[in-house]
Design an enzyme around this catalytic site. Structure first.
Site, short mmCIF file in Angstrom:
data_model
loop_
_atom_site.label_atom_id
_atom_site.label_comp_id
_atom_site.label_asym_id
_atom_site.label_seq_id
_atom_site.Cartn_x
_atom_site.Cartn_y
_atom_site.Cartn_z
N ASN A 22 1.18 -1.34 -0.08
CA ASN A 22 0.16 -0.06 -0.03
C ASN A 22 0.88 1.28 0.02
O ASN A 22 1.46 1.66 0.92
CB ASN A 22 -0.97 0.06 1.35
CG ASN A 22 -1.87 1.27 1.26
OD1 ASN A 22 -1.88 2.03 0.37
ND2 ASN A 22 -2.50 1.34 2.38
N LYS A 39 0.08 4.36 -0.18
CA LYS A 39 -0.49 5.51 0.43
C LYS A 39 -0.16 6.58 -0.66
O LYS A 39 -0.33 6.52 -1.91
CB LYS A 39 -0.03 5.68 1.77
CG LYS A 39 0.00 4.69 2.63
CD LYS A 39 -0.01 4.66 4.01
CE LYS A 39 -0.19 3.28 5.05
NZ LYS A 39 -0.17 3.41 6.33
N HIS A 42 -9.59 1.40 5.03
CA HIS A 42 -8.14 1.32 5.60
C HIS A 42 -8.36 2.47 6.70
O HIS A 42 -9.10 3.31 6.63
CB HIS A 42 -7.26 1.94 4.67
CG HIS A 42 -5.87 1.90 5.37
ND1 HIS A 42 -5.26 2.79 6.08
CD2 HIS A 42 -4.78 0.97 5.15
CE1 HIS A 42 -4.04 2.55 6.66
NE2 HIS A 42 -3.76 1.54 5.78
N GLU A 66 -6.85 4.87 7.86
CA GLU A 66 -6.73 6.25 7.32
C GLU A 66 -8.02 6.80 6.57
O GLU A 66 -8.28 8.02 6.86
CB GLU A 66 -5.30 6.46 6.29
CG GLU A 66 -4.10 6.47 7.59
CD GLU A 66 -2.99 5.65 6.78
OE1 GLU A 66 -2.90 5.77 5.27
OE2 GLU A 66 -1.96 5.24 7.44
N GLU A 113 -5.25 -4.68 10.72
CA GLU A 113 -3.90 -3.69 10.97
C GLU A 113 -4.41 -2.92 12.22
O GLU A 113 -5.02 -2.18 12.16
CB GLU A 113 -4.15 -2.62 9.90
CG GLU A 113 -3.83 -3.21 8.51
CD GLU A 113 -3.29 -2.25 7.44
OE1 GLU A 113 -2.27 -2.43 7.08
OE2 GLU A 113 -3.81 -1.29 7.18
N GLY A 160 2.63 2.46 10.82
CA GLY A 160 3.83 3.55 10.66
C GLY A 160 4.35 3.88 11.98
O GLY A 160 5.06 4.71 12.12
N SER A 162 3.70 -1.91 10.30
CA SER A 162 5.28 -1.87 10.50
C SER A 162 5.96 -3.30 10.23
O SER A 162 6.69 -3.83 10.76
CB SER A 162 5.51 -1.67 11.99
OG SER A 162 5.08 -0.41 12.17
P1 13P Z 1 3.24 0.79 7.51
O1 13P Z 1 3.89 -0.62 6.98
O2 13P Z 1 4.01 1.86 7.02
O3 13P Z 1 3.01 0.41 9.11
O4 13P Z 1 1.76 0.79 7.10
C1 13P Z 1 0.88 -0.13 7.38
C2 13P Z 1 -0.35 0.04 6.55
O5 13P Z 1 -1.21 1.00 6.84
C3 13P Z 1 -0.72 -0.84 5.44
O6 13P Z 1 -1.81 -0.43 4.90
#
Ligand code: 13P
Length: 263
Positions: A15, A17, A105, A107, A177, A183, A223
């Site tokens: 992903n 983003k 997601h 976010e 997640e 992150g 992560s």
């Molecule tokens: P990270 O791998 O940067 O922690 O992000 C995870 C994520 O939100 C994947 O959709």
């Protein structure tokens, strides 16, 4: 690895983003294609989820050069067309050979107001166009501390699959997640990740049926790096990984692929 998973193929998804414009995407995916070997994808499906503006470029590259990754998107509208300024229709994504769409997601839920109801309608829209939703669920740090992890996952999952046929549920992907792991550099432990994935599968078994529970794939995300990917992938209830930051660079994404392919 597939014998441990009732025939479910492992799914590694990147992903991106809001990173990489279409030129950067071209370089990244070309680099990935040059480094990948047929063996890398013998037991693993790989998807990349670039920003919308990159998708046509990545589609042409992947199809033109036969790069063994499938296209994903990060979100879409629950409507096929109409006066929805700024939205992207699932029909448009399907026309670009997008196969997987992330839905809900954290976010999107936290920053853009997605609710369990809009997650459910978006999953239906993705399915309507023959694509596979990757429905993201996960608890916050406060919910975990309060012992509410399972209740939160239950609400999110049951809200998301409301009104779907059992075969549709079985064909979906779930991504566990936990918000505190995204992150943060602090992934869930492999045991905690596997427990949550097993809990979600168990819910599908009790609420929908044993066959969809056997078929549905459940990823872990938060992560993930090449250092922890193999341990996660060794858990039989973890059927895939959803990777953010470590998926942006071809070499680091490939390190993760090789770590899980060797499990
Ligand atoms: P990270 O791998 O940067 O922690 O992000 C995870 C994520 O939100 C994947 O959709």
């Amino acid at each position: 690895m597939s014998h441990e998973r009732d025939g479910r193929r492992f799914l590694l998804s990147g992903n991106w983003k809001m990173h990489h414009d279409h030129i950067e995407a071209l370089h990244m995916v070309r680099d990935l294609g040059l480094r990948m070997k047929p063996d890398d994808v013998a037991d693993v499906d790989v998807s990349v989820h670039p920003p919308f503006t990159d998708i046509r470029t990545v589609q042409s590259l992947v199809e033109g050069e036969g790069i063994p990754v499938v296209l994903g998107a990060q979100h879409c509208s629950d409507q096929d067309r109409g006066p929805f300024t700024g939205e992207v229709s699932p029909q448009m994504l399907a026309r670009l050979a997008v196969r997987y769409v992330l839905v809900g997601h954290s976010e999107r839920r936290q920053l853009f107001g997605m609710t369990d109801a809009t997650v459910a309608s978006t999953i239906k829209a993705v399915l309507r166009h023959g694509m596979t939703p990757i429905c993201c669920v996960g608890e916050s740090a406060d919910e975990r501390v309060a012992g509410r992890t399972e209740a939160r996952l239950r609400d999110q999952l049951l809200g998301a699959i409301e009104g779907l046929e059992p075969e549709q549920v079985g064909g979906m992907v779930l991504a566990y997640e936990p918000l505190w792991a995204i992150g943060s550099g602090t992934p869930a432990t492999p045991v905690d990740a596997a427990d949550a994935c097993a809990y979600l599968r168990g819910l599908v078994a009790s609420e929908v049926g044993p066959e969809p529970a056997r078929a549905i794939r459940v990823q872990y995300g938060g992560s993930v790096t090449a250092d922890n990917a193999a341990e996660m992938a060794s858990e039989p209830d973890v059927d895939g990984l959803l990777v953010g930051g470590a998926s942006l660079d071809a070499a680091s994404f490939l390190d993760i692929l090789r770590a899980v392919a060797g499990c």
